[in-house]
Design a protein around this motif. Structure first.
Motif, PDB file in Angstrom:
ATOM      1  N   GLN A   1      56.599  40.866  75.754  1.00  0.00           N
ATOM      2  CA  GLN A   1      57.233  40.451  77.006  1.00  0.00           C
ATOM      3  C   GLN A   1      57.722  41.635  77.822  1.00  0.00           C
ATOM      4  OE1 GLN A   1      57.271  37.222  77.962  1.00  0.00           O
ATOM      5  NE2 GLN A   1      56.062  36.886  76.121  1.00  0.00           N
ATOM      6  N   ASN A   2      57.998  42.774  77.174  1.00  0.00           N
ATOM      7  CA  ASN A   2      58.554  43.948  77.862  1.00  0.00           C
ATOM      8  C   ASN A   2      57.666  45.171  77.638  1.00  0.00           C
ATOM      9  OD1 ASN A   2      60.831  42.427  78.610  1.00  0.00           O
ATOM     10  ND2 ASN A   2      61.771  42.833  76.619  1.00  0.00           N
TER      11      ASN A   2
ATOM     12  N   ASN B   1      51.903  35.709  66.663  1.00  0.00           N
ATOM     13  CA  ASN B   1      52.991  36.658  66.885  1.00  0.00           C
ATOM     14  C   ASN B   1      54.251  35.920  67.319  1.00  0.00           C
ATOM     15  OD1 ASN B   1      51.464  38.923  66.329  1.00  0.00           O
ATOM     16  ND2 ASN B   1      50.802  39.162  68.444  1.00  0.00           N
ATOM     17  N   PRO B   2      55.426  36.496  67.018  1.00  0.00           N
ATOM     18  CA  PRO B   2      56.661  35.888  67.505  1.00  0.00           C
ATOM     19  C   PRO B   2      56.680  35.864  69.035  1.00  0.00           C
ATOM     20  CG  PRO B   2      57.128  37.543  65.833  1.00  0.00           C
ATOM     21  CD  PRO B   2      55.674  37.631  66.145  1.00  0.00           C
ATOM     22  N   PRO B   3      57.347  34.878  69.634  1.00  0.00           N
ATOM     23  CA  PRO B   3      57.310  34.720  71.087  1.00  0.00           C
ATOM     24  C   PRO B   3      57.956  35.870  71.865  1.00  0.00           C
ATOM     25  CG  PRO B   3      58.780  33.106  70.090  1.00  0.00           C
ATOM     26  CD  PRO B   3      58.091  33.819  68.976  1.00  0.00           C
ATOM     27  N   HIS B   4      58.858  36.648  71.221  1.00  0.00           N
ATOM     28  CA  HIS B   4      59.526  37.727  71.949  1.00  0.00           C
ATOM     29  C   HIS B   4      58.667  38.996  72.048  1.00  0.00           C
ATOM     30  CE1 HIS B   4      60.416  38.760  67.757  1.00  0.00           C
ATOM     31  NE2 HIS B   4      60.579  40.010  68.176  1.00  0.00           N
ATOM     32  N   LEU B   5      57.571  39.072  71.318  1.00  0.00           N
ATOM     33  CA  LEU B   5      56.719  40.261  71.390  1.00  0.00           C
ATOM     34  C   LEU B   5      55.809  40.198  72.596  1.00  0.00           C
ATOM     35  CD1 LEU B   5      55.636  40.778  67.684  1.00  0.00           C
ATOM     36  CD2 LEU B   5      57.352  42.037  68.971  1.00  0.00           C
TER      37      LEU B   5
END
Length: 60
Positions: free
Chosen positions: A54-55, A48-52
């Motif tokens: 996180q929030n 998965n992309p690293p920004h998924l």
């Protein structure tokens, strides 16, 4: 499955053939599940992309 039924049947002097059949079918099911699990693709968490993830959005 309720194993108390199986143990009660084995203690009561019942015919052992159904117990043998039950054990054999459970072994066959375990082998089938193991085969299915080996066929699943291995998923790596880094795919998965690293920004998924996180929030967390919370709405009340």
């Amino acid at each position: 499955m309720d194993t108390s039924v199986v143990s009660a049947a084995s203690n009561s002097g019942a015919n052992p053939v159904p117990l043998v059949m039950l054990r054999k079918s459970l072994d066959m099911q375990a082998a089938s599940v193991a085969t299915l699990l080996q066929g699943l693709p291995q998923v790596t968490p880094a795919s998965n992309p690293p920004h998924l993830g996180q929030n967390i959005d919370i709405k009340v």
